[in-house]
Design a protein around this motif. Structure first.
Motif, PDB file in Angstrom:
ATOM      1  N   UNK A 226      47.207  50.816  17.006  1.00 37.59           N
ATOM      2  CA  UNK A 226      48.112  51.519  17.917  1.00 37.59           C
ATOM      3  C   UNK A 226      47.529  52.835  18.406  1.00 37.59           C
ATOM      4  N   UNK A 227      46.783  53.526  17.547  1.00 35.07           N
ATOM      5  CA  UNK A 227      46.194  54.804  17.955  1.00 35.07           C
ATOM      6  C   UNK A 227      45.146  54.600  19.050  1.00 35.07           C
ATOM      7  N   UNK A 228      44.294  53.586  18.870  1.00 29.52           N
ATOM      8  CA  UNK A 228      43.299  53.286  19.905  1.00 29.52           C
ATOM      9  C   UNK A 228      43.979  52.839  21.189  1.00 29.52           C
ATOM     10  N   UNK A 229      45.051  52.085  21.044  1.00 31.87           N
ATOM     11  CA  UNK A 229      45.778  51.615  22.223  1.00 31.87           C
ATOM     12  C   UNK A 229      46.346  52.794  23.001  1.00 31.87           C
ATOM     13  N   UNK A 230      46.918  53.774  22.294  1.00 36.45           N
ATOM     14  CA  UNK A 230      47.467  54.960  22.951  1.00 36.45           C
ATOM     15  C   UNK A 230      46.361  55.735  23.664  1.00 36.45           C
ATOM     16  N   UNK A 231      45.186  55.781  23.039  1.00 35.82           N
ATOM     17  CA  UNK A 231      44.044  56.453  23.655  1.00 35.82           C
ATOM     18  C   UNK A 231      43.622  55.733  24.930  1.00 35.82           C
ATOM     19  N   UNK A 232      43.636  54.409  24.886  1.00 35.55           N
ATOM     20  CA  UNK A 232      43.239  53.627  26.057  1.00 35.55           C
ATOM     21  C   UNK A 232      44.237  53.794  27.199  1.00 35.55           C
ATOM     22  N   UNK A 233      45.502  53.999  26.861  1.00 41.10           N
ATOM     23  CA  UNK A 233      46.498  54.243  27.906  1.00 41.10           C
ATOM     24  C   UNK A 233      46.138  55.512  28.680  1.00 41.10           C
ATOM     25  N   UNK A 234      45.698  56.533  27.941  1.00 39.40           N
ATOM     26  CA  UNK A 234      45.275  57.769  28.599  1.00 39.40           C
ATOM     27  C   UNK A 234      44.011  57.563  29.421  1.00 39.40           C
ATOM     28  N   UNK A 235      43.065  56.790  28.864  1.00 38.81           N
ATOM     29  CA  UNK A 235      41.805  56.526  29.560  1.00 38.81           C
ATOM     30  C   UNK A 235      42.017  55.653  30.797  1.00 38.81           C
ATOM     31  N   UNK A 236      43.088  54.896  30.788  1.00 36.18           N
ATOM     32  CA  UNK A 236      43.371  53.976  31.888  1.00 36.18           C
ATOM     33  C   UNK A 236      43.496  54.705  33.228  1.00 36.18           C
ATOM     34  N   UNK A 237      43.918  55.960  33.166  1.00 38.95           N
ATOM     35  CA  UNK A 237      44.090  56.735  34.385  1.00 38.95           C
ATOM     36  C   UNK A 237      42.763  56.963  35.107  1.00 38.95           C
ATOM     37  N   UNK A 238      41.672  56.929  34.357  1.00 34.01           N
ATOM     38  CA  UNK A 238      40.361  57.189  34.959  1.00 34.01           C
ATOM     39  C   UNK A 238      39.696  55.937  35.525  1.00 34.01           C
ATOM     40  N   UNK A 239      40.211  54.770  35.206  1.00 37.91           N
ATOM     41  CA  UNK A 239      39.586  53.535  35.672  1.00 37.91           C
ATOM     42  C   UNK A 239      39.515  53.434  37.199  1.00 37.91           C
TER      43      UNK A 239
END
Length: 337
Positions: A226-239
């Motif tokens: 879940x922690x990595x998933x939350x991080x990826x949600x934030x990173x998703x904005x840069x895609x």
């Protein structure tokens, strides 16, 4: 025994559904897809409903395999009214979640088929590859679309690129498993940053496929951390920033009059329609190509988002048509005077 394994597999998948990601999707896609999201969510969260198409390898054709697929209830992906559907591209679909066993990689032996999400063939078909053309697959790993392109035509030069070193090894093995050595000789495999390819190889290619790095909704849902998933949600904005940069580079690499196809395997409007809009609003040397006819042609096998797609097509998973997500948009570079 097989039934028990299937049930164990389903339980394993069910445990891996990440609530953080699902909640994020619920918030975003219920707005972007409306009522269609309810069905899409049910399919995405139920791997037992997923379907697997069988792309035959024309370099190791097996008529016995085709007969067996027909006996099992498979049918061919529709061929006919598209302006360009190569007879050499043969893909079999089943309306039930059947899956053939994957064939093992053996040095010197070509595989007979490749298992894939059938919607992955839409970007390939949209590119309309023809014999002798120079083509770039900018983000090629794991290689399924590269393999499919080579089922369509014999390019004069085929450049397969993958920036990630681990995925690059996967790409090389895929090509070795499906493509004869004589054709391998006209394929260049590289590990370059796609954002730099346009400057390095300006106006070289007749056709460019940008199957961009994206959120990959299917796999992301089954993140157990879940922690990595939350991080990826934030990173998703840069895609979308990366995707726009890749498209700009692809346009530079494309010859005047050449065609480019942009695709992702996410439902996200920010990574799909918004990226294409950004390119069209800031690049005066490209124009959209209408591919709406593809939706009519393939409506028997695929479900498409009913609205909100101004320039491209979005395949959404549906009951009995559990293909996608897959976004496809097609652009043409203006010819010089």
């Amino acid at each position: 025994m097989l039934l028990r394994l299937n049930k164990n597999s389903e339980r394993k998948f069910a445990k891996q559904i990440c609530k953080v990601v699902l909640d994020h999707f619920e918030n975003q896609y219920s707005k972007e897809l409306g009522d269609a999201w309810n069905t899409v969510r049910d399919i995405l969260t139920s791997p037992s409903c997923w379907q697997y198409a069988v792309l035959l390898n024309r370099f190791n054709h097996s008529s016995e395999l085709e007969k067996d697929l027909l006996l099992k209830g498979y049918h061919t992906l529709f061929q006919g009214s598209l302006p360009y559907y190569p007879k050499t591209l043969k893909c079999y679909l089943s309306r039930t979640p059947n899956r053939l066993p994957s064939e093992r990689h053996q040095v010197g032996n070509l595989k007979r088929y490749y298992l894939l999400n059938a919607a992955s063939l839409l970007p390939v078909l949209a590119l309309e590859l023809r014999d002798g053309e120079k083509v770039l697959d900018m983000c090629a790993a794991p290689g399924g679309k590269s393999i499919a392109l080579l089922q369509c035509a014999y390019p004069g030069f085929f450049h397969c690129n993958e920036y990630n070193s681990l995925r690059l090894r996967w790409l090389r093995q895929t090509l070795e498993s499906f493509i004869p050595q004589t054709l391998i000789n006209v394929i260049k495999v590289s590990e370059l940053d796609g954002r730099e390819m346009g400057d390095a190889q300006p106006e070289i290619f007749d056709k460019v496929l940008v199957d961009a790095p994206c959120s990959n909704d299917r796999s992301w849902l089954f993140s157990s951390d879940s922690q990595k998933a939350a991080c990826r949600i934030n990173q998703r904005r840069n895609l979308p920033i990366l995707q726009v940069e890749l498209l700009r580079s692809a346009i530079k690499a494309l010859r005047p009059g050449g065609l480019l196809v942009y695709s992702t395997c996410t439902l996200s409007k920010a990574e799909n329609e918004n990226v294409v809009n950004e390119i069209l609003n800031t690049c005066n040397n490209v124009m959209p190509v209408d591919i709406s006819e593809m939706a009519k042609t393939f409506s028997q096998d695929f479900s498409f988002a009913p609205n909100g797609q101004e320039y491209g097509l979005l395949v959404i998973p549906d009951k009995g048509k559990a293909w996608g997500p897959m976004y496809v948009a097609k652009l043409k570079k203006s010819s010089t005077a």
